[in-house]
Scaffold this motif. Structure first.
Motif, mmCIF file in Angstrom:
data_model
loop_
_atom_site.group_PDB
_atom_site.id
_atom_site.type_symbol
_atom_site.label_atom_id
_atom_site.label_comp_id
_atom_site.label_asym_id
_atom_site.label_seq_id
_atom_site.Cartn_x
_atom_site.Cartn_y
_atom_site.Cartn_z
ATOM 1 N N ASN A 176 0.808 -1.213 0.000
ATOM 2 C CA ASN A 176 0.000 0.000 0.000
ATOM 3 C C ASN A 176 0.846 1.271 0.000
ATOM 4 O O ASN A 176 0.505 2.251 -0.675
ATOM 5 C CB ASN A 176 -0.942 -0.011 1.204
ATOM 6 N N ILE A 177 1.941 1.271 0.751
ATOM 7 C CA ILE A 177 2.819 2.435 0.757
ATOM 8 C C ILE A 177 3.477 2.611 -0.605
ATOM 9 O O ILE A 177 3.636 3.733 -1.106
ATOM 10 C CB ILE A 177 3.880 2.309 1.863
ATOM 11 N N SER A 178 3.841 1.495 -1.236
ATOM 12 C CA SER A 178 4.444 1.578 -2.561
ATOM 13 C C SER A 178 3.446 2.108 -3.581
ATOM 14 O O SER A 178 3.807 2.926 -4.448
ATOM 15 C CB SER A 178 4.970 0.197 -2.980
ATOM 16 N N MET A 179 2.202 1.672 -3.497
ATOM 17 C CA MET A 179 1.176 2.210 -4.391
ATOM 18 C C MET A 179 0.972 3.702 -4.130
ATOM 19 O O MET A 179 0.870 4.513 -5.060
ATOM 20 C CB MET A 179 -0.148 1.455 -4.210
ATOM 21 N N GLU A 180 0.950 4.080 -2.865
ATOM 22 C CA GLU A 180 0.790 5.490 -2.514
ATOM 23 C C GLU A 180 1.945 6.328 -3.065
ATOM 24 O O GLU A 180 1.755 7.458 -3.517
ATOM 25 C CB GLU A 180 0.718 5.632 -0.994
ATOM 26 N N ALA A 181 3.157 5.757 -3.046
ATOM 27 C CA ALA A 181 4.314 6.472 -3.581
ATOM 28 C C ALA A 181 4.161 6.726 -5.075
ATOM 29 O O ALA A 181 4.455 7.826 -5.570
ATOM 30 C CB ALA A 181 5.588 5.677 -3.303
#
Length: 408
Positions: A176-181
Motif C-alpha cells: 500500500n505504501i508503494s502504491m501510494e508512492a
C-alpha cells in the motif's frame, strides 16, 4: 568500525530464545535443509569463521526470494560442506521473528526490513518497536517494483489515475505504501482515487483481471502479471520517468526506499523496450546489529566470491552481482559486511558517511522507543499514537526526516 548498540530493550530481546515479549510463533511447516550429505566439490576449505550449520528465513516456498536462498544454500553445500536451512515465512513478522529471537543468523527479507528499522506499521506494536537490522548485501535483479494498468483503460500516466479504482491490500503496508508512492508521482493521494480493499496480493491482481480495479502494484516478473497480460484486459506499465524530479520527489516523500531502475524483464518489457520506473532490493540479506562481525564478514565474502555458482539458478539471482549492489540504501550495512566491501575496494568514504548517518538514525530510534516505553501507557492504541508523535519529534530533533509522522 562504529557499531550501533541495541537499546536495553533490544538487548533483552536479542538474548531470548523466544520471540519479542515471549511470543512463540509456529513457523511454516516446510523447512528446507540443504546439504544432508555428499562430498565437497571444490578444493576451498570451509571458513573457520562460518559454522557448519546456518539458518535464515526467506519468503514463501516457490517465490524468487526463496529460490535464490536455496541456490545460495546449494553453493554453500558444494563449496564448503555447510548446511543452510532456509525457513519460509508467510509474512513479514514470521520472517523477522526468528531473526530477532536468535533462532536464525540471517534473513533474506524485503522492504519490511525498512519498516522494522523505523518501528512503523506492524512494528509499532508494543511487542516490537524499531529493530537494529543491518545489511550484508542485496539482490537487485532485472525487474522493477512497479504499477501495471489494465491496457483497456487507456491510462498512460499516474496523473490519469485520478478517480480510478485502485486496490488497497489489508495488512500489507509494503504494497500500500508503494502504491501510494507511485500515486504521489502523479501528484495524487488516496483521496484522489477510489480505494477498493482486497484480502491479499493474488486477490488484488485477480481484481484487475475481473474488472474490479484498474491497476495493481507488484514485481514486473510476478506470476499474476502474465495472467493479466493474457486476459482480455491486457497489461501496460506506468512509467516513473527518471528525469522527472517532481515525480521522484513525491515518491520519496512517501517511500524513500525506491531507487530509479530500468527493468528489462516482465510482460511487454525487454532489453529493447525497458520499463522506466523504480525498484528496491529483493531480497535483502540482513542480520541483527549484534550478529558476530566475523560471521557476517565471511557470509558476505563467500556469497560474493562464489556468485558464478548460483547466478543461473533463478532469473532473479543476477541481482547478487557486485555491479548491481546498492550500497547507499535506507538501511545501514553491518560492520562485518563493510569490512569486506572495503577490503575489495568498493566501499568509499562517501558511502561510509552515509552508513554512519543511518547507524545514528537507528540509535535515535532505539532511544526514542525506550522513552516511549517508559511512559507506562498500557492501552495499545494510545501507545501507538504516543509513539508516532515521539518518534517524529526525536528524529526531527536529530536532523532526520521522519518520513511518516502518522500512519493507520
Amino acid at each position: 568500525m562504529h557499531r550501533t548498540p541495541c537499546s536495553a530493550m533490544l538487548r533483552n530481546r536479542c538474548n531470548r530464545a523466544k520471540g519479542p515479549r515471549g511470543i512463540i510463533t509456529l513457523l511454516a511447516p516446510f523447512i528446507l535443509t540443504l546439504g544432508f550429505a555428499g562430498t565437497v566439490s571444490a578444493q576451498q576449505p570451509a571458513s573457520p569463521e562460518l559454522p557448519r550449520q546456518l539458518a535464515w528465513t526467506a519468503y514463501n516456498l516457490g517465490t524468487t526470494g526463496y529460490n535464490q536462498s536455496v541456490a545460495i544454500g546449494a553453493m554453500l553445500r558444494d563449496r564448503y560442506n555447510i548446511t543452510l536451512r532456509v525457513i519460509p515465512g508467510q509474512n513479514d513478522v514470521s520472517r523477522l521473528l526468528p531473526l530477532v529471537s536468535n533462532r536464525v543468523q540471517f534473513s533474506a527479507n524485503g522492504v519490511a526490513t525498512y519498516f522494522a528499522q523505523e518501528g512503523v506499521y506492524q512494528f509499532a506494536d508494543p511487542q516490537w518497536g524499531p529493530q537494529a537490522l543491518q545489511l550484508l548485501m542485496t539482490s537487485n535483479g532485472l525487474s522493477n517494483q512497479a504499477v501495471a494498468v489494465a491496457a483497456d483503460t487507456g491510462v498512460t500516466s499516474f496523473a490519469e489515475l485520478r478517480g480510478r479504482r485502485v486496490p488497497f491490500v489489508r495488512a500489507a503496508p509494503a504494497l500500500n505504501i508503494s502504491m501510494e508512492a507511485y500515486l504521489a508521482c502523479g501528484g495524487l493521494t488516496w483521496e484522489d482515487v477510489e480505494r477498493v480493499d482486497f484480502p491479499g496480493y493474488e486477490a488484488m491482481w485477480e481484481g484487475v483481471i475481473n474488472g474490479d480495479v484498474d491497476v495493481a502494484f507488484g514485481t514486473t516478473v510476478s506470476g499474476p502479471t502474465r495472467r493479466l497480460e493474457a486476459s482480455p484486459r491486457g497489461i501496460a506499465w506506468l512509467p516513473a520517468p527518471h528525469d522527472d524530479e517532481a515525480c521522484w520527489q513525491g515518491m520519496h516523500s512517501v517511500a524513500p526506499y525506491f531507487t530509479r531502475h530500468m527493468a528489462t524483464r516482465g510482460p511487454g518489457i525487454s532489453d529493447e523496450q525497458p520499463q522506466e520506473a523504480g525498484t528496491y532490493p529483493y531480497p535483502a540479506l540482513i542480520a541483527q546489529s549484534t550478529q558476530d562481525e566475523e560471521m557476517v564478514y565471511w557470509m558476505t565474502r563467500v556469497i560474493h566470491e562464489n556468485f558464478d555458482d548460483f547466478k543461473d539458478a533463478d532469473p532473479g539471482a543476477i541481482g547478487w552481482q557486485l555491479e548491481r549492489q546498492v550500497f547507499d540504501w535506507v538501511v545501514p550495512y553491518h560492520a562485518g559486511a563493510v569490512r569486506y566491501w572495503r577490503e575489495i575496494g568498493v566501499w568509499t568514504d562517501e558511502l561510509d558517511a552515509h552508513n554512519q548517518s543511518l547507524l545514528e538514525r537507528q540509535r535515535v530510534l532505539a532511544e526514542a522507543w525506550e522513552e516511549a516505553e517508559s511512559a507506562g501507557i498500557r492501552d495499545r492504541d494510545e501507545f501507538s499514537e504516543h509513539w508516532q508523535q515521539l518518534r517524529a519529534q526525536r528524529l526531527e530533533a536529530a536532523g532526520f526526516d521522519p518520513v511518516w509522522e502518522t500512519w493507520d
